[in-house]
Design a protein around this motif. Structure first.
Motif, mmCIF file in Angstrom:
data_model
loop_
_atom_site.group_PDB
_atom_site.id
_atom_site.type_symbol
_atom_site.label_atom_id
_atom_site.label_comp_id
_atom_site.label_asym_id
_atom_site.label_seq_id
_atom_site.Cartn_x
_atom_site.Cartn_y
_atom_site.Cartn_z
ATOM 1 N N VAL A 73 -55.963 -81.953 49.587
ATOM 2 C CA VAL A 73 -56.683 -81.074 50.279
ATOM 3 C C VAL A 73 -57.270 -80.085 49.034
ATOM 4 O O VAL A 73 -57.760 -78.725 49.211
ATOM 5 C CB VAL A 73 -55.942 -79.930 51.287
ATOM 6 N N GLY A 74 -57.448 -80.517 47.781
ATOM 7 C CA GLY A 74 -57.927 -79.950 46.564
ATOM 8 C C GLY A 74 -57.068 -79.033 45.857
ATOM 9 O O GLY A 74 -57.517 -78.486 44.988
ATOM 10 N N ILE A 75 -55.865 -78.987 46.254
ATOM 11 C CA ILE A 75 -54.812 -78.501 45.183
ATOM 12 C C ILE A 75 -53.713 -79.459 44.649
ATOM 13 O O ILE A 75 -53.388 -80.252 45.467
ATOM 14 C CB ILE A 75 -53.982 -77.293 46.218
ATOM 15 N N SER A 76 -53.575 -79.328 43.403
ATOM 16 C CA SER A 76 -52.724 -80.121 42.657
ATOM 17 C C SER A 76 -51.153 -79.802 42.774
ATOM 18 O O SER A 76 -50.839 -78.569 42.678
ATOM 19 C CB SER A 76 -52.873 -80.102 41.190
ATOM 20 N N HIS A 77 -50.254 -80.639 43.276
ATOM 21 C CA HIS A 77 -48.921 -80.363 43.561
ATOM 22 C C HIS A 77 -47.913 -81.307 42.490
ATOM 23 O O HIS A 77 -48.302 -82.580 42.296
ATOM 24 C CB HIS A 77 -48.548 -80.714 44.891
ATOM 25 N N HIS A 78 -47.258 -80.683 41.760
ATOM 26 C CA HIS A 78 -46.564 -81.117 40.705
ATOM 27 C C HIS A 78 -45.074 -81.033 40.897
ATOM 28 O O HIS A 78 -44.514 -79.684 41.119
ATOM 29 C CB HIS A 78 -46.710 -80.803 39.309
ATOM 30 N N PHE A 79 -44.211 -81.860 40.694
ATOM 31 C CA PHE A 79 -42.862 -81.971 40.875
ATOM 32 C C PHE A 79 -42.041 -81.306 39.604
ATOM 33 O O PHE A 79 -42.614 -81.543 38.584
ATOM 34 C CB PHE A 79 -42.085 -83.216 41.283
ATOM 35 N N ASP A 80 -40.852 -80.647 39.725
ATOM 36 C CA ASP A 80 -40.186 -80.148 38.828
ATOM 37 C C ASP A 80 -39.810 -81.449 37.783
ATOM 38 O O ASP A 80 -39.329 -82.462 38.249
ATOM 39 C CB ASP A 80 -38.952 -79.485 39.056
#
Length: 367
Positions: free
Chosen positions: A176-183
């Motif tokens: 939805v346009g937001i980048s998500h990064h895991f630890d």
């Protein structure tokens, strides 16, 4: 005229949003990638983790459920669990859902620590010699307060503390346009096979919508121009769920008129509700105080953060830290914008405004 005891729907279940269709076209490569990643489980090995990503309404969840259903017939040693992270939005809630699937009993909602419940899940897997495959659907909803890293870390590193346990994770994330990064601690063990779902093109949409019409309605209920209008709306929004809901609501509108055919007017009227599916779904996942804040933002439309906080605090009694945590969460979810106005001390005054039309937000809050 349609008689009072007659209906236009041959099988209305086909138009439910959680229906898993038998006909699932235009996703062959994604299905093959998922099957290949899970294939090691058939030989008693740990499957390959997957990151399934793409815009909302592009078949991600359905593809995973179809693969689960097919593999269950040939993999008696594997337990498949799908968790809706929009509803189960904490580490404890996710593990509770897994526990329930394993033992067919819901754990207590309070009075039991996460670690104790997690140990029970692992013991059950080891004792039964089962492999666990967990699909974390809409994992987006776990990111903001760190729950995504917590649950991923617990699941993916379980074998280090419990030798012999085999767990794989399919993380389903809506773009939805937001980048998500895991630890990095999670990323070092996740190492997923990435499976991307692109938007359906117009021809693919037409094929899917036509198939749903054939199974959902009696013959000649949906004229060609109505089908095309539904296709246009799906192509506009990019979300196939809008089209499926639109067909259902249009059919109900036609029945209300006692008509034997769905008209373009039925579709236009239905679209007012169907176009808000994703927005209403996002809002339903919010806690009550989060809905309260969103309602204030929608009513005022454009407020400075300080003024908004005063109103929010008067109603909820919550402090400034929690206020900004909620602002951050809803900004990540694309429900609002929180931009610096350039005014105030060092130009750091924030203006909070909704990303959707205020009347649409208020309409969803009322549901």
């Amino acid at each position: 005229m349609l008689l009072w005891d007659e209906t236009l729907f041959k099988n209305g279940e086909v138009l439910e949003l959680d229906y898993v269709p038998e006909y699932f076209a235009h996703r062959d490569s994604q299905m093959q990638a998922l099957k290949f990643s899970l294939k090691p489980a058939m030989r008693g090995m740990r499957p390959v983790n997957c990151l399934v990503k793409g815009p909302p309404g592009t078949g991600k969840t359905t593809a995973v459920l179809k693969v689960f259903s097919e593999m269950k017939e040939h993999a008696g040693n594997v337990v498949f669990v799908k968790v809706n992270c929009q509803m189960d939005s904490t580490r404890f809630a996710v593990v509770s859902r897994i526990y329930e699937k394993l033992v067919n009993i819901k754990p207590p909602t309070s009075g039991i620590a996460f670690r104790k419940l997690f140990d029970k899940v692992i013991k059950q897997l080891v004792d039964s010699n089962k492999i666990l495959v967990v699909a974390l659907d809409d994992i987006n909803y776990l990111f903001h307060e760190g729950h995504a890293d917590e649950i991923m870390y617990s699941l993916l590193r379980a074998h280090e503390q419990y030798p012999g346990v085999k767990i794989a994770v399919i993380a389903i994330i809506s773009d939805v346009g937001i980048s998500h990064h895991f630890d990095p601690r999670v990323g070092s063990v996740f190492l997923p096979e990435e499976v991307e779902f692109l938007r359906y093109d117009a021809n693919e949409i037409r094929d899917i919508v036509t198939n749903r019409i054939q199974h959902a309605f009696y013959q000649d209920v949906v004229p060609d121009e109505v089908c095309e209008r539904v296709v246009e709306y799906v192509d506009l929004t990019g979300d196939l769920r809008v089209g499926i809901d639109l067909l259902r609501r249009s059919g109900l509108n036609a029945e209300r008129r006692a008509s034997r055919k769905i008209s373009l007017e039925d579709v236009e009227k239905a679209y007012e509700a169907s176009r808000l599916i994703y927005l209403c779904r996002s809002i339903r996942s919010l806690a009550e105080h989060e809905k309260t804040l969103l309602g204030l933002i929608a009513k005022e439309n454009n407020m400075q953060a300080g003024e908004l906080y005063k109103s929010f605090h008067e109603i909820t009694g919550l402090g400034y830290t929690r206020f900004y945590e909620i602002i951050g969460k809803m900004s990540d979810s694309q429900l609002l914008d929180a931009d610096f106005s350039g005014k105030g001390m060092r130009g750091r005054t924030r203006v909070i405004k909704p990303r959707y039309e205020p009347q649409d937000i208020l309409k969803c809050l009322e549901q």
